[in-house]
Write a protein that holds these residues in place. Structure first.
Motif, short mmCIF file in Angstrom:
data_model
loop_
_atom_site.label_atom_id
_atom_site.label_comp_id
_atom_site.label_asym_id
_atom_site.label_seq_id
_atom_site.Cartn_x
_atom_site.Cartn_y
_atom_site.Cartn_z
N THR A 195 0.83 -1.21 0.00
CA THR A 195 0.00 0.00 0.00
C THR A 195 0.86 1.26 0.00
OG1 THR A 195 -1.69 -1.19 1.24
CG2 THR A 195 -1.84 1.21 1.21
N SER A 230 -1.49 -0.53 -4.36
CA SER A 230 -2.89 -0.87 -4.11
C SER A 230 -3.65 0.30 -3.50
CB SER A 230 -2.96 -2.07 -3.14
OG SER A 230 -4.28 -2.45 -2.93
N GLY A 231 -3.09 1.48 -3.59
CA GLY A 231 -3.78 2.64 -3.02
C GLY A 231 -2.79 3.77 -2.85
N THR A 256 -6.39 0.72 9.07
CA THR A 256 -6.94 0.28 7.79
C THR A 256 -8.44 0.57 7.71
OG1 THR A 256 -5.32 -1.53 7.84
CG2 THR A 256 -7.07 -1.67 6.21
N LEU A 275 -8.44 3.26 4.99
CA LEU A 275 -8.55 2.46 3.77
C LEU A 275 -9.70 1.47 3.87
CD1 LEU A 275 -4.76 1.70 3.22
CD2 LEU A 275 -6.12 3.30 1.89
N GLN A 325 -10.04 -1.45 1.42
CA GLN A 325 -9.09 -2.57 1.44
C GLN A 325 -9.67 -3.71 2.30
OE1 GLN A 325 -6.01 -2.62 -0.12
NE2 GLN A 325 -6.47 -0.65 -1.07
#
Length: 412
Positions: A39, A44-45, A105, A109, A112
């Protein structure tokens, strides 16, 4: 026959699962750390935009500066190594770090979902298999705790700088960041610097959680033995080691071993004890024996430990551990160093006595077999005299000493 084969196969599968499951926990924790790295590096972000990292890039360490996020990943990777060795301290730290990772997270996020699910599964795995992580070592624990302590300070310091705009007054230099980190980790909290933004508050919560678990545990592990050792020296003075010659070596701290040590000590004979218990438990052993003794911490079947105990100059080595296999290995190691060493072994399970005889000890003691035979003779009304008792008790008809060394009176 098929049923017996199935049971044997099932038992092997269960044994395999028990032996490898702690590694699966370590892999799960490692994957959490690797997902964080993925990440951070934008695969992935875009975490850089999410945290407005541009303000911090002027410090010229932008490649690492998702400090809170990146350092969480480093923490988890390091702790996964400790979990492979079933370290208890690694289990405690991993639990705290996964909770912190889950909070970060979930808040920053939420898309995710795979990371969230893995984090929850890892937490459940850790809790369910908590009994597997029961190993502790003063040296390994100290090194592991020191590394973790340094990384935690770096995480808290650079994280405070990273979220500097979210504090009042603003944290804009490393000294202020370090000060806030130490005040928060130690849960002192003077209140002169306050988190006002939501991101800064979440970060502060993570530092508090890490402070309560990782920081406190690390400091205790690193400095506890030093302080305790210093106090012991101050109160008791330096311990003068025994001259390991013409002495008995007793391996183990079983009930038989402790009673034997007491009996030898009461007769003024020197004894060196080898135990796998850590050095900080030596006072408990001496308290049980009601005296001061020469104790060595280590594996009794290790040649270096046996040499340290003075096996080449001892009168006899007594393998009195609670496990018959351990006792057999002790005798084999002893004979490998000194073929002439006198050996005494206890057999805890009478069914192993023939296997122990193959090691050819000088004396075999089997309290279980001896007790059952005495009881059977008594119930059958057979006469039992001292000669019969000694013959039943000692497998060898001779003592472990030469006649010139024997203190036994001749029979009348």
């Amino acid at each position: 026959m098929p049923l017996k084969h199935f049971k044997h196969l099932f038992k092997k599968i269960i044994n395999l699962w028990v032996s490898v499951r702690h590694n699966l926990v370590a892999i799960a924790v490692l994957l959490n750390g690797l997902l964080i790295f993925k990440t951070v590096y934008g695969m992935s972000g875009n975490v850089f935009e999410l945290f407005h990292i541009s303000n911090f890039s002027e410090a010229n360490i932008a490649s690492l500066t998702n400090a809170p996020w990146f350092m969480l990943g480093v923490f988890l990777v390091i702790n996964s190594i400790g979990l492979v060795f079933r370290a208890r301290i690694a289990w405690v730290m991993s639990l705290a770090l996964l909770v912190t990772t889950l909070l970060f997270t979930w808040h920053f996020l939420p898309d995710q979902q795979h990371s969230i699910n893995l984090c929850i599964a890892s937490l459940l795995f850790l809790i369910l298999l908590r009994k597997d992580f029961n190993r502790s070592s003063v040296t390994a624990g100290g090194i592991f705790s020191l590394i973790t302590f340094v990384i935690l300070v770096a995480y808290a310091t650079y994280g405070s700088l990273y979220f500097g705009d979210g504090f009042k007054p603003k944290i804009d230099n490393i000294m202020t960041a370090f000060y806030f980190s130490m005040v928060t980790m130690t849960t002192v909290g003077y209140g002169d610097i306050l988190p006002v933004s939501e991101a800064a508050r979440i970060f502060t919560i993570s530092v508090i959680i890490a402070g309560i678990t990782v920081f406190a545990t690390s400091v205790t592990t690193i400095f506890g033995p030093l302080i305790r050792g210093g106090l012991n020296k101050l109160v008791k003075g330096n311990k003068i080691p025994m001259k390991r010659e013409d002495h008995f070596i007793v391996c183990g701290t079983s009930m038989m071993a402790m009673n034997t040590i007491n009996q030898l000590h009461q007769r003024g004979l020197d004894v060196t004890i080898i135990t796998n218990r850590p050095e900080d438990e030596f006072p408990l052993i001496e308290q049980s024996l009601d005296g001061k003794f020469d104790i060595i911490s280590g594996d009794s079947s290790d040649s270096s430990v046996l040499k340290k105990a003075g096996i080449e100059n001892c009168r006899a080595i007594l393998a009195l551990a609670e496990n018959d296999a351990d006792n057999a290995f002790i005798l084999l190691s002893a004979r490998d160093i000194s073929a002439d060493v006198k050996t005494v072994v206890i057999v805890n399970d009478s069914k192993n006595i023939n296997k122990i005889k193959m090691v050819q000890p000088d004396i075999i003691l089997s309290p279980q077999l001896f007790g059952s035979e005495v009881l059977a003779r008594m119930l059958n009304g057979e006469e039992i005299d001292n000669k019969v008792l000694i013959s039943m008790l000692l497998n060898s008809g001779h003592g472990i000493f030469d006649k010139k060394d024997s203190a036994e009176p001749s029979p009348h």
